[in-house]
Design a protein around this motif. Structure first.
Motif, PDB file in Angstrom:
ATOM      1  N   ASN B 506       0.561  -1.297  -0.026  1.00  0.00           N
ATOM      2  CA  ASN B 506       0.073   0.144  -0.066  1.00  0.00           C
ATOM      3  C   ASN B 506       0.758   1.202  -0.018  1.00  0.00           C
ATOM      4  O   ASN B 506       0.611   2.326   0.497  1.00  0.00           O
ATOM      5  CB  ASN B 506      -0.888   0.009   1.228  1.00  0.00           C
ATOM      6  N   GLN B 611      -4.416 -10.504  -6.193  1.00  0.00           N
ATOM      7  CA  GLN B 611      -5.830  -9.704  -6.451  1.00  0.00           C
ATOM      8  C   GLN B 611      -6.679 -10.891  -7.114  1.00  0.00           C
ATOM      9  O   GLN B 611      -6.397 -11.747  -7.809  1.00  0.00           O
ATOM     10  CB  GLN B 611      -5.561  -8.828  -7.322  1.00  0.00           C
ATOM     11  N   THR B 663      -9.554  -3.892  -2.320  1.00  0.00           N
ATOM     12  CA  THR B 663     -10.528  -4.708  -1.467  1.00  0.00           C
ATOM     13  C   THR B 663     -11.915  -4.400  -2.074  1.00  0.00           C
ATOM     14  O   THR B 663     -12.587  -3.368  -2.146  1.00  0.00           O
ATOM     15  CB  THR B 663     -10.638  -4.347  -0.024  1.00  0.00           C
ATOM     16  N   ARG B 664     -12.648  -5.542  -2.337  1.00  0.00           N
ATOM     17  CA  ARG B 664     -13.934  -5.593  -3.074  1.00  0.00           C
ATOM     18  C   ARG B 664     -14.895  -5.350  -1.953  1.00  0.00           C
ATOM     19  O   ARG B 664     -14.861  -6.096  -0.768  1.00  0.00           O
ATOM     20  CB  ARG B 664     -14.261  -6.809  -3.763  1.00  0.00           C
ATOM     21  N   ARG B 665     -16.221  -4.531  -2.447  1.00  0.00           N
ATOM     22  CA  ARG B 665     -17.152  -4.331  -1.318  1.00  0.00           C
ATOM     23  C   ARG B 665     -18.096  -5.598  -1.689  1.00  0.00           C
ATOM     24  O   ARG B 665     -18.034  -6.293  -2.877  1.00  0.00           O
ATOM     25  CB  ARG B 665     -18.115  -3.251  -1.812  1.00  0.00           C
ATOM     26  N   VAL B 670     -14.611  -1.856  -5.936  1.00  0.00           N
ATOM     27  CA  VAL B 670     -13.344  -1.615  -5.102  1.00  0.00           C
ATOM     28  C   VAL B 670     -13.720  -0.491  -4.247  1.00  0.00           C
ATOM     29  O   VAL B 670     -14.329   0.595  -4.689  1.00  0.00           O
ATOM     30  CB  VAL B 670     -12.256  -1.513  -6.021  1.00  0.00           C
ATOM     31  N   ASP B 671     -13.354  -0.729  -3.051  1.00  0.00           N
ATOM     32  CA  ASP B 671     -13.672   0.383  -2.045  1.00  0.00           C
ATOM     33  C   ASP B 671     -12.458   1.353  -2.177  1.00  0.00           C
ATOM     34  O   ASP B 671     -11.070   0.944  -1.700  1.00  0.00           O
ATOM     35  CB  ASP B 671     -13.675  -0.536  -0.484  1.00  0.00           C
ATOM     36  N   ASN B 676      -5.354  -0.007  -0.153  1.00  0.00           N
ATOM     37  CA  ASN B 676      -4.920  -0.456  -1.424  1.00  0.00           C
ATOM     38  C   ASN B 676      -5.718  -0.555  -2.694  1.00  0.00           C
ATOM     39  O   ASN B 676      -5.619  -1.152  -3.700  1.00  0.00           O
ATOM     40  CB  ASN B 676      -5.048  -2.087  -0.998  1.00  0.00           C
TER      41      ASN B 676
END
Lengths: 83, 703
Positions: B506, B611, B663-665, B670-671, B676
């Protein structure tokens, strides 16, 4: 056979002429090609910068040497028939 | 092939340094030299079909994209003009801003010097979006020269030079209009008007407006596929030519561009505005009757302001630049030519920045001043040797405090040898230097949630050597000579700013190659080009390249220490092959173009290996991107004074899936609030199949 005869008849109507001009650069060639190619009756065209010549094959039922010469003159170039 | 050779001569004249301006820049003086019989006796006809080809006459390995080549595709802007070139790869800096980037010899376009009729352009702040700011239809030709070119235009070209020739004031086209529209709603309008005002004065006015207006999200990732953009620009160029040979060229250009991208409905938006102004003047003064001794002055000034919002970050840089070149050239002795000159470049940047508490870069002034000399030896057509030396002083100030880089000597050598007419061998090599602009050079970092780990100060001077060669063979095949060309070039950095996406999670870590105890960074680029005309009016070109790019990167999650590991440079495609076929009917009333490319894989960043897509599947299980094909077709119908064209891009409909990482909601998007989040990992096309249609109208000058 009919097609062949028709083709021969068409070819017989085509006439060749070569003009001596004062083209001097590639842009002159482009200008002549872009304009002469779309003149009525023009069937083939070759602009030679080295020899300063414009060769035109044309359909004599649709245009003539004088008309072609005028087109070249209007574009700003001289045009004398090469013997 | 003779035809190609001769247009090569014409375009070589355009590539030659400004010192030769007086004697060489005759090709665009059609109107003024109507009755001349001497000036262009060597520059003879070329097939108007000739799109991309290698120049036989050029001392460097030079690929030329002609006006016909610029009409083979939509080529709305300069970036898109390289789609059918294997030498230059075109990509996006990120998935949200629309900024384009190129690669030459496997290295970012920041190491390629962009020239506008031999004036350096697209430097610093103008680099990220500059490729989109030059309308393809403003250009007459593009020349791509690989390797260390002449010292006359400066040393910022490390991998090569790309020179753009614009439509000329002396073109006998009082009006040219081009309008096109794409299926994604992108619309383009270009105007050009060349006017000759008497025997000495001529001018060209160039106008452009383009934009795309419809929000699209085909891949359902919650982000616009392409930002909404609006660009308008206007340029006016003048030429004065005196009967005694004095030439003066000057011009102005202004541009405004806005781009709005990011999430369709979420909070992460990109909102970018760019304003660019440029003015230049070039003067060529003959010092003797045949112009074999002359003086030239080139002055250029530009101003660029960007106002950008990238999610929670704002970045509002401004750059003012000035460039001056004074040249004296002596060609009085046929075999021995000399050029001597003085040069200077000055850039002033301010970069207000707000991003996660990161301190903004200090206002800076970057200056380079020096002298150069170049000697050219010609042995008829067989051998050319060019040796050049640049002696420069580099000085930079940060908030008024001096932190100069000192004095640098940079040699460059070019050799061209043609033992027989059918074989040309070339070699060139030398040093290149450029001030880095780490944030601007890597503008994609703003399209991430990552922290920036900065381990440099100011603007480090990047330093590299490039050596390479080319062998071209000509042989009879079909209607004209076919050509086969083989290239090898190697670029080796001694100083480079590395943007390392892999050192920390990150974060993007910036550090200098020289700070590593075992730092190495190099590329080896191989290329093969084949071109022929098997039957009349059918041209075929096939090119392929392979790039081996490696960089020493610091180990993962180790903060201290300077020992790195030499690794394949990430996100750098290893290979590319391009096939282009063009067929024109008699008198070129119909023209058909087909271009296919196969794009090789690249190593992805280490963090991308983890990913997953919305179903939890790994996106890059073997750590590499897939090989993918692209197809382009275009049909042109020409009439007297106008033509229409229809085409399709990316007909295989291949797109990079999951271009937004993080990071997927629950809904699969993606959030963007997490560190990240990353929209900068672009390796493939972002847009799928596209259709377009356009018209070009030319009004020719008549008497």
């Amino acid at each position: 056979m009919k097609t062949l005869l028709l083709t021969l008849a068409l070819l017989a109507a085509f006439t060749d002429v070569t003009f001596l001009t004062n083209v001097h650069c590639q842009k002159c060639v482009e200008k002549l090609e872009e304009n002469l190619a779309f003149e009525k009756g023009v069937k083939d065209l070759k602009v030679n910068l080295k020899d300063k010549t414009v060769y035109v094959r044309y359909d004599s039922t649709k245009t003539n040497v004088e008309k072609l010469r005028k087109v070249i003159n209007k574009l700003g170039y001289s045009a004398e028939i090469k013997k | 092939m003779k035809n190609f050779r001769k247009i090569g001569l014409l375009l070589l004249a355009a590539l030659l340094p400004l010192g030769t301006l007086v004697a060489q820049e005759m090709p665009d003086t059609v109107g003024m030299y109507r009755d001349r019989t001497d000036s262009l006796s060597e520059a003879v006809t070329v097939s108007a079909q000739g799109g991309n080809f290698l120049s036989k006459r050029s001392d460097l390995r030079t690929e030329i994209i002609s006006a016909a080549g610029l009409c083979k595709m939509a080529c709305c802007n300069l970036a898109e003009s390289f789609e059918n070139s294997a030498s230059v790869s075109v990509g996006y800096s990120d998935a949200v801003t629309g900024a384009r980037q190129i690669r030459l010899l496997g290295l970012s376009g920041i190491y390629t010097q962009m020239l506008d009729e031999n004036r350096p352009v697209m430097r610093g702040l103008s680099a990220p979006f500059g490729l989109s700011y030059v309308p393809g239809q403003w250009l007459e030709s593009i020349q791509i020269a690989k390797g260390a070119a002449s010292v006359i235009n400066g040393l910022e070209g490390i991998t090569g030079q790309i020179n753009m020739e614009h439509r000329k004031p002396t073109d006998e086209k009082p009006l040219f209009v081009n309008a096109s529209v794409m299926s994604d709603t992108k619309a383009d309008l270009n105007l050009a008007s060349s006017l000759q005002l008497g025997d000495s004065w001529s001018t060209v006015i160039l106008g452009h407006a383009s934009g795309n207006f419809l929000k699209m999200d085909h891949n359902k990732d919650g982000f616009l596929d392409d930002p909404l953009q609006l660009t308008y620009s206007l340029a006016n160029r003048w030429l004065y030519y005196a009967p005694d040979g004095l030439q003066v060229r000057f011009g102005l250009k202004g541009l405004r561009h806005t781009s709005r991208g990011g999430e369709m409905s979420g909070p992460w938006k990109s909102d970018i505005g760019n304003t660019y102004l440029n003015a230049y003047c070039k003067v060529g003064v003959p010092l003797n009757e045949d112009n074999s001794r002359n003086l030239a002055v080139v002055a250029d000034g530009s101003y660029h302001k960007m106002d950008a919002v990238f999610g929670p970050s704002t970045y509002n840089p401004e750059q003012g630049s000035a460039f001056l070149n004074l040249l004296y050239q002596d060609q009085t002795i046929e075999q021995h030519h000399f050029t001597l000159g003085l040069t200077g470049i000055y850039d002033h940047l301010v970069q207000p920045l707000s991003r996660f508490g990161l301190p903004a870069p200090l206002p800076c002034s970057l200056a380079m001043a020096g002298a150069f000399g170049e000697y050219t030896f010609h042995l008829e057509e067989k051998l050319t040797f060019i040796g050049g030396l640049h002696a420069n002083w580099y000085g930079d100030w940060y908030k008024g405090e001096y932190a100069g880089k000192g004095f640098k000597l940079s040699p460059r050598v070019t050799v061209k040898y043609a033992p027989i007419e059918q074989v040309v061998l070339r070699f060139n090599g030398g040093r290149g230097l450029r001030y880095s602009h780490p944030l601007i050079d890597h503008i994609g970092v703003f399209s991430t949630g990552k922290a920036l780990d900065v381990n440099y100060s100011g603007n480090p001077l990047e330093d590299a050597w490039t050596f390479g060669g080319n062998a071209t063979f000509y042989f009879p095949l079909g209607e004209h000579d076919a050509s086969l060309s083989l290239d090898y070039f190697r670029t080796q950095f001694t100083q480079q700013v590395i943007a390392d996406y892999e050192r920390f999670d990150n974060a993007v870590s910036f550090y200098q190659l020289r700070s590593l105890s075992n730092g190495r960074s190099f590329t080896n680029a191989y290329q093969i080009d084949f071109s022929c005309e098997p039957v009349e009016r059918l041209t075929l070109t096939l090119t392929a390249r392979y790039t081996d790019a490696r960089t020493t990167l610091l180990p993962h999650n180790v903060r201290e220490g300077s020992v790195g590991q030499l690794r394949e440079t990430p996100m750098t495609s290893r290979a590319k092959a391009v096939l282009n076929i063009q067929y024109a009917t008699h008198l070129k009333k119909w023209i058909f173009d087909f271009t296919a490319s196969l794009n090789g894989s690249c190593r992805v960043y280490d963090f991308m290996k983890d990913q997953t897509d919305a179903q939890g599947n790994l996106l890059y299980p073997n750590g590499r991107t897939p090989v993918y094909p692209l197809l382009f077709v275009q049909v042109t119908r020409r009439f007297k004074g106008w033509e229409i064209y229809l085409g399709g891009e990316n007909l295989t409909n291949f797109t990079q899936k999951h271009v937004i990482l993080g990071t997927r909601r629950a809904d699969g998007t993606v959030d963007t609030s997490l560190p990240n989040f990353d929209a900068s990992c672009v390796w493939g096309p972002l847009m799928g199949i596209k259709a377009y249609a356009g018209v070009r109208i030319t009004l020719w000058k008549t008497v």
